[in-house]
Design a protein around this motif. Structure first.
Motif, short mmCIF file in Angstrom:
data_model
loop_
_atom_site.label_atom_id
_atom_site.label_comp_id
_atom_site.label_asym_id
_atom_site.label_seq_id
_atom_site.Cartn_x
_atom_site.Cartn_y
_atom_site.Cartn_z
N LEU A 64 0.83 -1.19 0.00
CA LEU A 64 0.00 0.00 0.00
C LEU A 64 0.87 1.25 0.00
O LEU A 64 1.97 1.25 0.57
N PRO A 65 0.39 2.33 -0.60
CA PRO A 65 1.14 3.59 -0.56
C PRO A 65 1.11 4.21 0.84
O PRO A 65 0.26 3.86 1.66
N SER A 66 2.00 5.14 1.09
CA SER A 66 2.04 5.82 2.38
C SER A 66 0.72 6.53 2.66
O SER A 66 0.03 6.98 1.74
N GLY A 67 0.37 6.60 3.92
CA GLY A 67 -0.84 7.31 4.31
C GLY A 67 -1.40 6.79 5.61
O GLY A 67 -0.83 5.90 6.25
N ASP A 68 -2.53 7.36 6.00
CA ASP A 68 -3.24 6.94 7.20
C ASP A 68 -4.31 5.93 6.79
O ASP A 68 -5.06 6.16 5.84
N TYR A 69 -4.38 4.83 7.53
CA TYR A 69 -5.30 3.74 7.21
C TYR A 69 -6.14 3.37 8.42
O TYR A 69 -5.77 3.64 9.56
N ALA A 70 -7.27 2.72 8.12
CA ALA A 70 -8.13 2.19 9.17
C ALA A 70 -8.59 0.81 8.74
O ALA A 70 -8.80 0.55 7.56
N PHE A 71 -8.70 -0.08 9.72
CA PHE A 71 -9.29 -1.40 9.50
C PHE A 71 -10.56 -1.43 10.33
O PHE A 71 -10.52 -1.27 11.55
N TYR A 72 -11.69 -1.57 9.65
CA TYR A 72 -12.97 -1.63 10.33
C TYR A 72 -13.48 -3.06 10.30
O TYR A 72 -13.48 -3.70 9.25
N SER A 73 -13.91 -3.54 11.44
CA SER A 73 -14.53 -4.86 11.49
C SER A 73 -15.78 -4.79 12.35
O SER A 73 -15.81 -4.12 13.38
N THR A 74 -16.81 -5.46 11.86
CA THR A 74 -18.07 -5.59 12.59
C THR A 74 -18.28 -7.08 12.81
O THR A 74 -18.13 -7.87 11.88
N TRP A 75 -18.65 -7.46 14.05
CA TRP A 75 -18.77 -8.85 14.42
C TRP A 75 -20.23 -9.20 14.66
O TRP A 75 -20.89 -8.60 15.50
N ILE A 76 -20.71 -10.18 13.90
CA ILE A 76 -22.10 -10.62 13.95
C ILE A 76 -22.12 -12.05 14.46
O ILE A 76 -21.51 -12.94 13.86
N VAL A 77 -22.78 -12.26 15.59
CA VAL A 77 -22.83 -13.59 16.20
C VAL A 77 -24.29 -13.98 16.35
O VAL A 77 -25.10 -13.19 16.85
N ASN A 78 -24.60 -15.19 15.89
CA ASN A 78 -25.97 -15.71 15.95
C ASN A 78 -26.97 -14.74 15.30
O ASN A 78 -28.06 -14.53 15.80
N GLY A 79 -26.56 -14.12 14.19
CA GLY A 79 -27.43 -13.24 13.41
C GLY A 79 -27.60 -11.84 13.96
O GLY A 79 -28.36 -11.06 13.39
N MET A 80 -26.89 -11.48 15.03
CA MET A 80 -27.03 -10.14 15.61
C MET A 80 -25.67 -9.45 15.67
O MET A 80 -24.67 -10.08 16.03
N THR A 81 -25.64 -8.16 15.33
CA THR A 81 -24.41 -7.39 15.43
C THR A 81 -24.08 -7.22 16.90
O THR A 81 -24.87 -6.69 17.67
N ARG A 82 -22.87 -7.69 17.28
CA ARG A 82 -22.49 -7.69 18.70
C ARG A 82 -21.43 -6.66 19.05
O ARG A 82 -21.35 -6.23 20.19
N GLY A 83 -20.59 -6.30 18.06
CA GLY A 83 -19.53 -5.34 18.38
C GLY A 83 -18.74 -4.92 17.16
O GLY A 83 -18.90 -5.48 16.07
N THR A 84 -17.91 -3.90 17.38
CA THR A 84 -17.02 -3.41 16.32
C THR A 84 -15.62 -3.27 16.88
O THR A 84 -15.43 -3.06 18.08
N LEU A 85 -14.66 -3.40 16.00
CA LEU A 85 -13.26 -3.19 16.33
C LEU A 85 -12.66 -2.38 15.19
O LEU A 85 -12.69 -2.81 14.03
N TRP A 86 -12.17 -1.20 15.51
CA TRP A 86 -11.55 -0.32 14.53
C TRP A 86 -10.11 -0.08 14.93
O TRP A 86 -9.83 0.35 16.05
N VAL A 87 -9.20 -0.35 14.02
CA VAL A 87 -7.78 -0.16 14.27
C VAL A 87 -7.25 0.85 13.25
O VAL A 87 -7.51 0.72 12.06
N TYR A 88 -6.52 1.83 13.75
CA TYR A 88 -5.98 2.90 12.90
C TYR A 88 -4.46 2.81 12.89
O TYR A 88 -3.84 2.45 13.89
N GLY A 89 -3.87 3.18 11.74
CA GLY A 89 -2.43 3.16 11.65
C GLY A 89 -1.94 4.07 10.55
O GLY A 89 -2.70 4.53 9.70
N THR A 90 -0.64 4.31 10.56
CA THR A 90 0.01 5.13 9.56
C THR A 90 1.09 4.30 8.88
O THR A 90 1.86 3.59 9.55
N LEU A 91 1.11 4.37 7.57
CA LEU A 91 2.14 3.71 6.78
C LEU A 91 2.97 4.81 6.14
O LEU A 91 2.44 5.66 5.42
N SER A 92 4.26 4.85 6.48
CA SER A 92 5.12 5.91 5.94
C SER A 92 6.29 5.34 5.18
O SER A 92 6.57 4.18 5.23
#
Length: 169
Positions: free
Chosen positions: A141-169
């Motif tokens: 990937l080119p340099s920049g600010d990135y985010a990884f978004y994840s949504t977790w669905i268990v037994n058919g229901m949205t239970r949580g999110t996890l967002w991780v941010y980082g910089t690639l230089s």
């Protein structure tokens, strides 16, 4: 006539900048901890622990997406919905983003096994250096600010999110 070629190695450097963990259903699960820790100027790691209150879990979907910051965060990959239990049975995917997360997490998480999940789930001390190696080898990937978004669905229901941010230089 002699021709000389000069080859430069492009070396990227990844660094965690932030993490946000959100439990939508705290009766189902909650985060014991969710943090990035800087040990010194060159060593940072990420740790997350989700305490599961209703086990066993046999049905897990994860919506995964990588975004890049321009004026806001915009998607640079298609949103991938992964059936975690099916994936863990075969551990094969044609999607490079899924393969990237597979390689990153398998040595730093206790969730790398077939369903059911009957225990707390954690990612422990995932170092930026390891993520950096995977990013430069797998997803150039080119340099920049990135985010990884994840949504977790268990037994058919949205239970949580996890967002991780980082910089690639």
């Amino acid at each position: 006539m002699r021709v000389h070629y000069i080859v430069w190695m492009i070396h990227s450097l990844f660094e965690f900048t932030n993490i946000k963990c959100n439990s939508i259903d705290k009766k189902f699960f909650d985060f014991d901890y969710c943090h990035i820790k800087a040990v010194n100027r060159t060593f940072k790691y990420m740790s997350v622990r989700a305490a599961l209150h209703e086990v066993p879990i046999r049905e897990v979907l994860a919506d995964l997406q990588i975004l890049r910051r321009f004026k806001g965060y915009i998607p640079i990959t298609m949103n991938v919905t992964l059936d975690v239990c099916k994936y863990m049975n075969k551990k094969k995917s044609r999607n490079p983003m899924v393969n990237f997360f597979d390689r990153v997490l398998k040595n730093y998480s206790n969730a790398y096994h077939k369903c059911p999940y009957d225990h707390d789930v954690w990612v422990e001390k995932l170092p930026t250096q390891f993520v950096n190696t995977q990013l430069s080898d797998v997803l150039p990937l080119p340099s920049g600010d990135y985010a990884f978004y994840s949504t977790w669905i268990v037994n058919g229901m949205t239970r949580g999110t996890l967002w991780v941010y980082g910089t690639l230089s």
